[in-house]
Design a protein around this motif. Sequence first.
Motif, PDB file in Angstrom:
ATOM      1  N   SER A  92       9.214   6.417   4.574  1.00 46.21           N
ATOM      2  CA  SER A  92       9.314   7.823   4.987  1.00 46.21           C
ATOM      3  C   SER A  92      10.683   8.071   5.609  1.00 46.21           C
ATOM      4  CB  SER A  92       8.218   8.168   5.999  1.00 46.21           C
ATOM      5  OG  SER A  92       8.356   7.382   7.168  1.00 46.21           O
ATOM      6  N   SER A 145       4.122  -0.791   3.593  1.00 46.45           N
ATOM      7  CA  SER A 145       3.487   0.524   3.616  1.00 46.45           C
ATOM      8  C   SER A 145       4.430   1.569   3.033  1.00 46.45           C
ATOM      9  CB  SER A 145       3.081   0.885   5.051  1.00 46.45           C
ATOM     10  OG  SER A 145       2.143  -0.048   5.555  1.00 46.45           O
ATOM     11  N   ARG A 146       4.043   2.833   3.124  1.00 50.14           N
ATOM     12  CA  ARG A 146       4.830   3.898   2.499  1.00 50.14           C
ATOM     13  C   ARG A 146       6.109   4.172   3.277  1.00 50.14           C
ATOM     14  NH1 ARG A 146       2.089   9.528   0.831  1.00 50.14           N
ATOM     15  NH2 ARG A 146       1.492   8.235  -0.944  1.00 50.14           N
ATOM     16  N   LEU A 168       0.834  -1.199   0.000  1.00 58.72           N
ATOM     17  CA  LEU A 168       0.000   0.000   0.000  1.00 58.72           C
ATOM     18  C   LEU A 168       0.871   1.253   0.000  1.00 58.72           C
ATOM     19  CD1 LEU A 168      -2.713  -1.061   2.611  1.00 58.72           C
ATOM     20  CD2 LEU A 168      -2.866  -1.120   0.130  1.00 58.72           C
ATOM     21  N   GLY A 172      -0.327   5.081   0.963  1.00 59.26           N
ATOM     22  CA  GLY A 172       0.035   5.699   2.236  1.00 59.26           C
ATOM     23  C   GLY A 172      -0.140   4.740   3.392  1.00 59.26           C
ATOM     24  N   GLY A 173      -0.023   5.265   4.602  1.00 60.66           N
ATOM     25  CA  GLY A 173      -0.171   4.448   5.796  1.00 60.66           C
ATOM     26  C   GLY A 173       1.167   4.057   6.373  1.00 60.66           C
ATOM     27  N   SER A 174       1.149   3.738   7.662  1.00 63.98           N
ATOM     28  CA  SER A 174       2.385   3.373   8.353  1.00 63.98           C
ATOM     29  C   SER A 174       2.409   1.905   8.761  1.00 63.98           C
ATOM     30  CB  SER A 174       2.543   4.240   9.612  1.00 63.98           C
ATOM     31  OG  SER A 174       1.417   4.088  10.474  1.00 63.98           O
ATOM     32  N   GLY A 175       1.375   1.143   8.457  1.00 64.28           N
ATOM     33  CA  GLY A 175       1.336  -0.263   8.786  1.00 64.28           C
ATOM     34  C   GLY A 175      -0.078  -0.807   8.702  1.00 64.28           C
ATOM     35  N   PHE A 176      -0.221  -2.114   8.513  1.00 67.91           N
ATOM     36  CA  PHE A 176      -1.531  -2.751   8.470  1.00 67.91           C
ATOM     37  C   PHE A 176      -1.345  -4.242   8.714  1.00 67.91           C
ATOM     38  CE2 PHE A 176       0.211  -2.925   4.248  1.00 67.91           C
ATOM     39  CZ  PHE A 176      -0.248  -4.100   3.661  1.00 67.91           C
ATOM     40  N   SER A 192       5.014  -5.429   7.469  1.00 70.40           N
ATOM     41  CA  SER A 192       4.002  -6.112   8.277  1.00 70.40           C
ATOM     42  C   SER A 192       3.914  -7.556   7.792  1.00 70.40           C
ATOM     43  CB  SER A 192       2.630  -5.441   8.127  1.00 70.40           C
ATOM     44  OG  SER A 192       2.702  -4.061   8.421  1.00 70.40           O
TER      45      SER A 192
END
Length: 429
Positions: free
Chosen positions: A378, A375-376, A352, A356-360, A397
């Motif tokens: 940064s 995730s994205r 993803l 965006g996002g920092s985790g899932f 993740s």
Amino acid sequence: MSEVIRLPDVGGDGEVIEIMVAVGDRVEAEQSILVLESDKASMEVPCPRAGTIKALKFKLGDRLKEGDELLELDVDAGEDSTAAAADSEPAPAAASEPAEKPASAPEPAPTQVQTEKPAPTALPTSAPAESARVHAGPAVRRLARELGVDLGRVEPSGPHQRILKEDVQGFVRSALQSPGAGGGAGIEPIPSIDFSRFGETEIREMTRLQQLGAANLHRSWLNVPHVTQFDQADITELEAFRLAEKTAADQAGVKLTLLPFLISACARLLEEMPEFNVSLLGDGKRLVQKKYVHIGFAVDTPDGLLVPVIRDAGHKGLLQLAAEAAELAEKARNKKLGSDAMQGACFTITSLGHIGGSGFTPIVNAPEVAILGVSRASHQPVWDGAAFQPRLMLPLSLSYDHRAINGAAAARFTRRLGELLGDVRRMLL
């Protein structure tokens, strides 16, 4: 009199998924001779004349269009000569409604729980022998195998007691909505609510791909004890290398993204850590150790999620992986991806990062035992022992099946993955 029977206008082309006659068979007028599956529906194609089949002009898996030869028919002597002219006329009804659902047949109720054959509390993992004796085409049988449905328990709604894809999907919905199945452990299903009481609403049908995906994900979530290991990989040097090789990639006609690096690194890890390259057998007591390494990657399409598979990923270079992934993703978005291209994966990557996002927490794509979510990336300040340095950090993740993989192995996997991505030279060792 011998006559060549051709495919009438059925609203487009389609694939032959079932042959219902053989050479030497005698057929009556309007008797079905084959089942054709298009992108929208499956339909039985009837023979317009009565007679004896002298030759078949098609085979299983052929893609046919209007006017293609179907068979050579020895027409009965008593046939009305005017029928020949009618044979050449298009069949508009077939284009507007699949032949498997004639107007006289009552509409099936896919969500109705069968009273004679109550919905099971769990979908069976394998179809017993009686499934082979039901009337269903290869595509329906393949769908039943993918969803773990026993066709012997499915109520047919098609002509001649034929089981349609809609019947299988309705059976799955009924099973998941029954008490003790949809919620698991006796949990009551979510109650139905009339949302129109609160404002304007609109009912939209889920696509077939969304329905199948929902059933597969729900089955995996209920059957697999999920645990997710979170970590980060420092890809500062990898990103610099990727940008430096942009010219070489352009000359090769490919776009070098992060995905080929992830595929290559994960393929390497599946060889280093074979406990991640297994599947559990249905008895829950044995593991299948795979000697090959095929990597699947999720592709977001307008109709839903598809997972094409790159075979023998560990034997391919970055540019080759980039080209193959781009080709498969394009086919997936244009509905040209065959079912074989989505089978046999040992491990799946879903990203993803472009959104965006920092985790899932990704759901394991059973029967695989692990899946990597990305995730994205940064820029973050990272302490190097003397000062904070800006580094490009990639969130990882890793969801895994705790029956096959323990937490320590998962932590070693993400740590080792970070090492490989942190220095691309390690992939060459």
